[in-house]
Structure formats: structure tokens, C-alpha cells
Design an enzyme around this catalytic site. Sequence first.
Site, PDB file in Angstrom:
ATOM      1  N   TRP A   1     -15.822  -7.059  11.805  1.00  0.00           N
ATOM      2  CA  TRP A   1     -15.288  -6.153  12.826  1.00  0.00           C
ATOM      3  C   TRP A   1     -14.335  -6.820  13.812  1.00  0.00           C
ATOM      4  CZ3 TRP A   1     -16.575  -3.030   9.552  1.00  0.00           C
ATOM      5  CH2 TRP A   1     -17.877  -2.743   9.153  1.00  0.00           C
TER       6      TRP A   1
ATOM      7  N   ARG B   1     -13.831   3.701   0.502  1.00  0.00           N
ATOM      8  CA  ARG B   1     -14.665   4.662   1.231  1.00  0.00           C
ATOM      9  C   ARG B   1     -13.769   5.440   2.184  1.00  0.00           C
ATOM     10  NH1 ARG B   1     -17.236  -0.101   0.812  1.00  0.00           N
ATOM     11  NH2 ARG B   1     -16.826  -0.789   2.963  1.00  0.00           N
TER      12      ARG B   1
ATOM     13  N   CYS C   1      11.029  10.037 -20.689  1.00  0.00           N
ATOM     14  CA  CYS C   1      10.706   9.183 -21.830  1.00  0.00           C
ATOM     15  C   CYS C   1      11.262   9.783 -23.118  1.00  0.00           C
ATOM     16  CB  CYS C   1       9.199   8.974 -21.937  1.00  0.00           C
ATOM     17  SG  CYS C   1       8.282  10.491 -22.313  1.00  0.00           S
TER      18      CYS C   1
ATOM     19  N   LEU D   1     -16.422  -3.912  -1.869  1.00  0.00           N
ATOM     20  CA  LEU D   1     -15.017  -3.768  -2.259  1.00  0.00           C
ATOM     21  C   LEU D   1     -14.695  -2.398  -2.843  1.00  0.00           C
ATOM     22  CD1 LEU D   1     -14.314  -7.282  -3.862  1.00  0.00           C
ATOM     23  CD2 LEU D   1     -14.026  -6.550  -1.481  1.00  0.00           C
TER      24      LEU D   1
ATOM     25  N   CYS E   1       9.467  13.487 -23.242  1.00  0.00           N
ATOM     26  CA  CYS E   1       9.995  14.433 -22.252  1.00  0.00           C
ATOM     27  C   CYS E   1      11.446  14.792 -22.549  1.00  0.00           C
ATOM     28  CB  CYS E   1       9.899  13.832 -20.859  1.00  0.00           C
ATOM     29  SG  CYS E   1       8.200  13.626 -20.291  1.00  0.00           S
TER      30      CYS E   1
ATOM     31  N   GLU F   1       7.965  16.128 -15.946  1.00  0.00           N
ATOM     32  CA  GLU F   1       8.996  17.051 -16.433  1.00  0.00           C
ATOM     33  C   GLU F   1       8.377  18.175 -17.263  1.00  0.00           C
ATOM     34  OE1 GLU F   1      10.796  12.826 -16.549  1.00  0.00           O
ATOM     35  OE2 GLU F   1       8.849  13.778 -16.870  1.00  0.00           O
TER      36      GLU F   1
ATOM     37  N   ALA G   1      -6.619 -10.276   8.038  1.00  0.00           N
ATOM     38  CA  ALA G   1      -6.960  -9.698   9.337  1.00  0.00           C
ATOM     39  C   ALA G   1      -7.354 -10.825  10.273  1.00  0.00           C
ATOM     40  CB  ALA G   1      -8.101  -8.695   9.205  1.00  0.00           C
TER      41      ALA G   1
ATOM     42  N   THR H   1     -16.567 -15.736  -0.924  1.00  0.00           N
ATOM     43  CA  THR H   1     -16.633 -14.542  -0.090  1.00  0.00           C
ATOM     44  C   THR H   1     -17.791 -13.649  -0.515  1.00  0.00           C
ATOM     45  OG1 THR H   1     -14.264 -14.553   0.417  1.00  0.00           O
ATOM     46  CG2 THR H   1     -15.395 -12.433   0.544  1.00  0.00           C
TER      47      THR H   1
END
Length: 351
Positions: A189, A226, A94, A223, A103, A71, A173, A215
Site C-alpha cells: 500500500w 480484480r 485478411c 496476480l 475478410c 469486417e 511503484a 516475490t
Amino acid sequence: MRPRRARPLHAGSDVARTETERMSQAIDAAWTARRVVSPRPWVGAVIVPADEPDHDGFIGATQGRRGAHAEVVALARAGERARGATVYTTLEPCSHVGHTGPCADALVAAGVARVVVALVDPDEKVAGQGIAQLQAAGITVDVGQGADAVTTQLAPYLHHRRTGRPLVVLKLAATLDGRTAAPDGTSQWITGPEARADTHRLRADSDAVLVGAGTVRADNPALTVRLPDDELPPGFEQPRRVVLGAVPDGAAVCPALELDGPLDKVLDDLGRRGVLQLLVEGGARVAHGFHAADLVDRYVIYLAPALFGGDDAAGLFVGPGAPTIGDLWRGAITAVTLLGDDVRIDLTSGA
């Protein structure tokens, strides 16, 4: 004083289209701030001058993690033309001092005539107080225009403010027969480049990405996000990397936050650290842990047009499942998206 709900608007009228289009402008502006303001809410605002209702509007979005709110940005662009104007904002202005001034004070000082708010802010520091301040100053306030769209847009923020925990997105996945790795452990993949790029967008929208230490040892993932530079706005910061368990020296995920203990306590910890959205990426034991504890708010499942064709490949979850068909977990599919040769399915609890 309770805020008035948005006034009924005839669906086919010029007024209805104008109100909808103006809030859509504010929503679009908020998206530009999505990846650079968290844990603050990503908010958009549009100011329409009273003497020129067809004006393109003076548009503002939240500026970074400490900059001006939407705002105030829009008011600065409107200048004197804000006097008597209508303001469209995706979240209640706010009324408290944080990194910036209130605001609501700025809107009153600017002399706006009307403020259209999509959602009341559930943050205890606001929670209707901003709207009450505007109304006390004689400003007309209407609440509810675009509420459904903004509820979706601000879902992580709203969830965090109401529960103290991040909204948990579990990303999975697999092949069409529900397998994630070959019997020899190879798994890279399964999905194609379009689906993998989409995963990076999920990371970019998240404040933290979580995996288990198993993992990290098996795949050594970085992680990180990209994506092409044009998809990452100025000021973008990589999401925090979280590992359940100990991180081996020299792992690509470093530096990472190492956590352990009950998963609900992990979420409480991350919520206190300002994590609004947590992306859980695996592996199968971690996925099962979050699912079995009913801690997943949204599932994103990528399915590749491939089949392992047997029962010896690894599945999506490791751990006991539903013992009978009556105990089967059922959700609601909210979106199905084709990504190259793969399919993305968005799933939430059916409750």
C-alpha cells in the site's frame, strides 16, 4: 501492387472530418474487443452505405478468439446495403483462411466500392495481400487514415508480429524518493486505491503477468485481475501467470508457468505461446534484469506522495546501475496521469 496512401484531405473540409470521424468509430469499436481476442488483433470496422453518407454506420469488432472478424460482423449487419458502400477498418483485411474465412473475399462478394485501411497488417500471412486482392477486384483502397492512433492501439500485436516477442511493460511503484519497501521489508500500500485499480487494468490488458520466485515467497501475490464486472467484457480470461524460478507449493499464484534461463529466451518462449503483452511486476532484481538487458518497451511508474527519507529503504532496482552520468539511461515521458493522490508516469526509450 503497392497500396495507395490515404488521399490528402483538407484539414478544414467536411470530407476531412468525415474520414476522421469514421475511422474514430472503428477505433472505438476495436477497443471493445481489446481484452477478449488476443492473440488475435483487436480490430474495428464501420460500413457507410453509398446512398446515405450520414448514416451512423454498421459497426463491427473482432468477436473473441475464434469468432468473426470485424469486417464480417459489420457486413452481416449491413446486409445488402454494403453494396457500393465504403468500409473503414483499423487493420488490413485478411486474405487467408484461419479460424474464419478471408475478410477480403467477403468484402469482394458484398460488392463494396471502397475500403479505407488504417494500417497494413505486418503478419506474414497478410502483409499487403489483402489490399492487393481488393484492388484486383476493382475496389478502391486507401491506406493511412488514423494510422498513428491505430499504431498505438495495436502496439502489442504489431510488436509481436515484427519481433516474435511480447511487448514488455515494466510496472514499478515507489515513493517520491524512489523507495519501494521499508528496511524491515514491509511494502504494501505505498500507492492508493486509484493507482492499485489502474494496475489491475494494466493486468487486464496483458496476456501474462511475470514476477520472480522471490516475490512469490515474500508477498505471495495472486496476480489476478480484480475489477468491477462492467470493466471486464464477456469472455474475459485472466492473464497467464509467469514466475521466474520455482513456485512454492500452495502459493496464491498457482497455477503458474515456471520459466528460467536468459530473459531474452524467456521472451522468445512467451512469444511462441501467443503472449502479445507481458506485464513485469517485480521484484527489484527482476526489474533490474529486464532494464539492464534493454528488454523493456514501456515503463509504467506509479509515484506516491510519500518519502522514506533515508537511504536504508529498498529501491526500484537491485543490481549495478550506470557507472557514470554519461551512461545514464534516458527515455521519453509519453503521459502523466493523476490517480487520486498518486501520479502515473508512462515512459519509453528515447531512441
